[in-house]
Design an enzyme around this catalytic site. Sequence first.
Site, PDB file in Angstrom:
ATOM      1  N   GLU A  21     -15.633 -52.100   0.896  1.00 50.40           N
ATOM      2  CA  GLU A  21     -16.301 -53.381   1.117  1.00 50.40           C
ATOM      3  C   GLU A  21     -17.664 -53.384   0.416  1.00 50.40           C
ATOM      4  O   GLU A  21     -18.383 -52.393   0.432  1.00 50.40           O
ATOM      5  CB  GLU A  21     -16.508 -53.630   2.619  1.00 50.40           C
ATOM      6  CG  GLU A  21     -17.257 -54.935   2.910  1.00 50.40           C
ATOM      7  CD  GLU A  21     -17.406 -55.207   4.393  1.00 50.40           C
ATOM      8  OE1 GLU A  21     -16.365 -55.496   5.020  1.00 50.40           O
ATOM      9  OE2 GLU A  21     -18.531 -55.118   4.911  1.00 50.40           O
ATOM     10  N   PHE A  23     -21.218 -56.175  -0.559  1.00 55.88           N
ATOM     11  CA  PHE A  23     -21.869 -57.443  -0.235  1.00 55.88           C
ATOM     12  C   PHE A  23     -22.617 -57.974  -1.457  1.00 55.88           C
ATOM     13  O   PHE A  23     -23.055 -57.196  -2.320  1.00 55.88           O
ATOM     14  CB  PHE A  23     -22.824 -57.284   0.954  1.00 55.88           C
ATOM     15  CG  PHE A  23     -23.967 -56.335   0.717  1.00 55.88           C
ATOM     16  CD1 PHE A  23     -25.143 -56.765   0.098  1.00 55.88           C
ATOM     17  CD2 PHE A  23     -23.884 -55.005   1.128  1.00 55.88           C
ATOM     18  CE1 PHE A  23     -26.197 -55.893  -0.117  1.00 55.88           C
ATOM     19  CE2 PHE A  23     -24.939 -54.129   0.914  1.00 55.88           C
ATOM     20  CZ  PHE A  23     -26.103 -54.569   0.295  1.00 55.88           C
ATOM     21  N   PRO A  24     -22.767 -59.294  -1.582  1.00 55.32           N
ATOM     22  CA  PRO A  24     -23.456 -59.872  -2.742  1.00 55.32           C
ATOM     23  C   PRO A  24     -24.931 -59.464  -2.760  1.00 55.32           C
ATOM     24  O   PRO A  24     -25.629 -59.640  -1.761  1.00 55.32           O
ATOM     25  CB  PRO A  24     -23.321 -61.388  -2.541  1.00 55.32           C
ATOM     26  CG  PRO A  24     -22.178 -61.548  -1.597  1.00 55.32           C
ATOM     27  CD  PRO A  24     -22.210 -60.342  -0.711  1.00 55.32           C
TER      28      PRO A  24
END
Length: 603
Positions: A21, A23-24
């Site tokens: 995973e 994240f931006p």
Amino acid sequence: MKISQKIEQSVKEDKVWWSFEYFPPRTAQGLQNLLDRIERMRALGPEFIDITWNAGGRTSDLTSEMVKTCQSLIGIETCMHLTCTNMPKEKVDIALREAKEHGCRNVLALRGDPPAGKEEWEAVEGGFVHGIDLVRHIRKLYGDYFDIAVAGFPQNQLLPPEQRDLEMKYLKEKIDAGANFIFTQMFYDVEVFFDWVKAVRAAGITIPIVPGIAPIQTWNGFMRATSLAKTIIPQSWLDALEPHKNDDEQVRAVGTRLVANMCRRILESDLGIRGLHFYTMNLEKGTKMLLEELNLVPRVETIKPLPWRQSLTPTRRQESIRPIFWANRTKSYISRTENWDEYPNGRFGDSRSPAYGELDGYGVGIKQTKEDAIQLWGYPTTVSDISKLFARFCTQDLAALPWSDQSASNETTVISKQLAKMNELGFLTINSQPAVNGVRSDDPVHGWGPSNGFVYQKAYLEFFVNPTLLALLLKHIERDSNITYYVINSRGDLKTNTRSDGPNAVTWGVFPGKEIIQPTIVEAVSFMAWKDEAYELGHQWAKVYDADSPSRKLITDLMETFSLVNVVHNNFQDPDAIFKPFWLAGEEYKALNHTTAPSANEH
């Protein structure tokens, strides 16, 4: 491909799988660095990745763009987070529509956290109230097109019985509304996780459960993350970690062993869980160390289905042929050909198309900032300086060139000495592949495709060269009937000795039970389109330097006077044959000029 299908396939094969995973990031430079990192971490063998959706939807456009980039350019299956927080129905619909257009088939539907600065969660006007509302909406609009994941919280098992049962009821309702699998929140107490999984199964929930695993990076980061999420830490873990809290490397080493042991217990349990989802926090080393500790890297099962990276957008998923010219610039090739109208007989780019010959929608540009470019390439003032840069790239002593987004491939090392010599002689190489005569498809350098196959390659060279040296080269090339070539200059004047308009397959594979696959080609139409980009990249390099500087003048002159050439030797059984005309022409040119440094202004 849907994640539930990947999980099902892994269960059948009794194969452990993992996913990452991200994240931006907050900055443009951070985004570029993250995309580079995702591309590197792709080599660690994740089945898929997922991209988070910032609380309040503040990064929703960036999440969508990252999903597109990872699916189409990096070619890795991507799951998109989608939250209810600050998301009116219209914005949700746009996000879903774009996800489908980009080829994304997996969505994690969440209620989300309260927006920044607010204590309590509240629905936006016209938005959704609960995660189940989002699940129902997606199913109503898209049927079973998307796999929908929902969140699971193992620590709910520790709530008072009445509240615990209510949370389980809510989870079951989301499953009944159409969710396909569950991602869990991170946890460190494996016994709590086991108890929760058993309770989930007892509630009649049978869909896959994917445990969320968070590597331990630093003491402060570990304590902050667990505090924010109210994650329980076993006392034995604190006892092992706290003595090293001022030594980040030791915390990471001890933390890796602790988390790896937890992962082993999960995989060895009788709960049927064969996958791990790593919360990378956009960091690389912690996740890699965990996989190494678990003996999951390198992953021998991972094979390259084709010798180049596939796009996973719907219109390109079945793409099986690609011109070799864009081998080092995947993004611009995908972008440029996104709207080309036809692909007749394996040729990319129909000259009748209104889009033919246009530069890609992003505009052509080198990847490096001005500062990075100068640090990499310095201030060349002679063609000899430039030749040395190209030679260093071929021997993997230089990380990039304007024509290559990444360092030279392992395959280049097979002919690195020959390429370095070519550059010293004045042939500025920007692309190449060695001849390969039937190596196994699992070969670590050349292999691709299904097992028990054999792959072949014709030797290929692409380079810039001045007109005098080119004339000497063509004289020798014409004496070898096995060589075909294309020459083009910046004005678009094309010369070739090939008598066919059709493509020349330069890579092919022979596999059990399949027709021969020819995934890489050379042909005129796409070479003419690539010419625009190849010369423009040179001009972009020139613009790194001040307008009146010797470096800008040198590179601009070179782009205006040198020709772009590609050469294929069709006898793939003789790996050295392609280089012989270059050695002869190079020696003649040296004798002609009494120097090893060809001039950009040679005519």
